[in-house]
Write an enzyme that holds these catalytic residues in place. Sequence first.
Site, PDB file in Angstrom:
ATOM      1  N   TYR A 246       0.881  -1.166   0.000  1.00 48.19           N
ATOM      2  CA  TYR A 246       0.000   0.000   0.000  1.00 48.19           C
ATOM      3  C   TYR A 246       0.918   1.215   0.000  1.00 48.19           C
ATOM      4  O   TYR A 246       1.811   1.320   0.843  1.00 48.19           O
ATOM      5  CB  TYR A 246      -0.870   0.040   1.256  1.00 48.19           C
ATOM      6  N   ASP A 274      -6.117  -0.659  -6.289  1.00 43.91           N
ATOM      7  CA  ASP A 274      -7.583  -0.580  -6.235  1.00 43.91           C
ATOM      8  C   ASP A 274      -8.079  -0.084  -4.876  1.00 43.91           C
ATOM      9  O   ASP A 274      -9.218  -0.317  -4.505  1.00 43.91           O
ATOM     10  CB  ASP A 274      -8.207  -1.944  -6.557  1.00 43.91           C
ATOM     11  N   HIS A 365      -9.852  -7.064  -4.947  1.00 37.66           N
ATOM     12  CA  HIS A 365      -9.544  -6.982  -3.518  1.00 37.66           C
ATOM     13  C   HIS A 365     -10.437  -7.933  -2.702  1.00 37.66           C
ATOM     14  O   HIS A 365     -10.849  -7.619  -1.593  1.00 37.66           O
ATOM     15  CB  HIS A 365      -9.755  -5.538  -3.031  1.00 37.66           C
TER      16      HIS A 365
END
Length: 508
Positions: A246, A274, A365
């Site tokens: 991330y 995403d 995800h």
Amino acid sequence: MNHDDNNTQAVQLTGEEIAKHNSKDSCWVIIHGKAYDVTEFLPEHPGGPKIILKYAGKDATEEYAPIHPPDTLDKFLDKSKHLGEVNMKTVAKEEKEFDPEEEDRQQRIKEMPILEQCYNLMDFEAVAKRVMKKTAWAYYSSAADDELTLRENHSAFHKIWFRPRILHDVEHIDASTTMLGTKVSIPFYVTATALGKLGNPEGEVVLTRGAKKHDVIQMIPTLASCSFDEIVDAKEGDQVQWLQLYVNKNRDITKRIIEHAEKRGCKGLFITVDAPQLGRREKDMRSKFSDVGSNVQNTGGDNVDRSQGAARAISSFIDPSLSWKDIPWFKSVTKMPILLKGVQRVEDVIRAMTIGVDGVVLSNHGGRQLDTARSGIEILAEVMPEIRKFGLQDRLETFEIYIDGGIRRATDIIKALCLGAKGVGIGRPFLYAMSAYGLPGVDRAMQLLKDEFEMNMRLIGCNSVDQLGPEFVDTRGLSMHTTGVPVDTLGMGVYDPLVGPTPRPSKL
């Protein structure tokens, strides 16, 4: 007492002294036998100040450990706030309130099926649902909004039907392949899932050991319960790991993470694309209402608790401004292969190819972000013909395409490979196996997939991964979201339906 470095080494703090600092004006907590002054951190805590204040002056380890890597305080809390060792014999033991739900859970743990009764990946989920703590189950099983994509990820595979060939010599089956140049025993990897310690006190290192035993790759999550170094230290020999990233708003931090991962031997960088904002996972959010420190409807001015479940509490650092123009910067700071995780349409796959990254993961995800996003397998079926149409198929020698989401059977893996995937990521099933049975559960789950894979390769008439192709599958029903499929009794049996708000107890 002056808590300078010398004092903290020489004098242990007592529970009585820490207990005095139990307010928002002076808030000390004990974590893993050490005291910390978190007063100034209260307004910044992603989960809001109330959950910390609940443990002000007390030992917060039990609440803290499952959702924070052990090096969190070293990284983010100024050293002057590290107060030193605590004499834990002097810390008053909290009398736990009687919790009938926890007593019921302990009884269910005693009644758990033996491991050998788990014949497929859904069985682990069914057991985990019964024996996990309610908040942990809510976090693992939750998905975005109405959870339509969560269920579509799984049911999409049921819209693809095989076209087996017969009378092909299938005495010998080779399930091995390569992923980013690493030879693996079977075409799946353990994909990144957050907060492993919610399900097992050892956390993600259990998955590391399972991956080693079965010669598959583990993707290390940014939001692990274990520290990155703990997970890398748990690998053995030439075991290969990848990093899921991330991207932090602070690019210096991002750069440090990438460089450290490369130095520690990671062989792939998977940038999550995403999640500019985390989706609303209502089971996770709702499970927090039982905690006095987590009322998201609190309206206390500056002290508003921003907690919306475990997911949002741990993710406030993610950069929503991440864009295509950042890709050259990533390429400049690492020699690791770079893949984009969370690509959901063919135009972006082709753009990724032309911009010079090394691959993509077609993923939504796990259904946890945008509800009614399409499944990875459906996107894959659309992507490959377009790549051929644009004459880009030669690039697939160096550009690898993976999918994740909803994979529960080896037939799902085979279908993905027939449609052109290099491999698939599997996440939740291994979390559930670990939560229910620890390492033996992960071991059995991986072995079941291997056994299924060998059997189904024989049944469709293929000896090795390189023989799989689109001629073995019928995908005509895949893009029709109204297509009926046989009722999936295993899937629906473990699916945890969303519920509405529960009534508040009336005041007598």
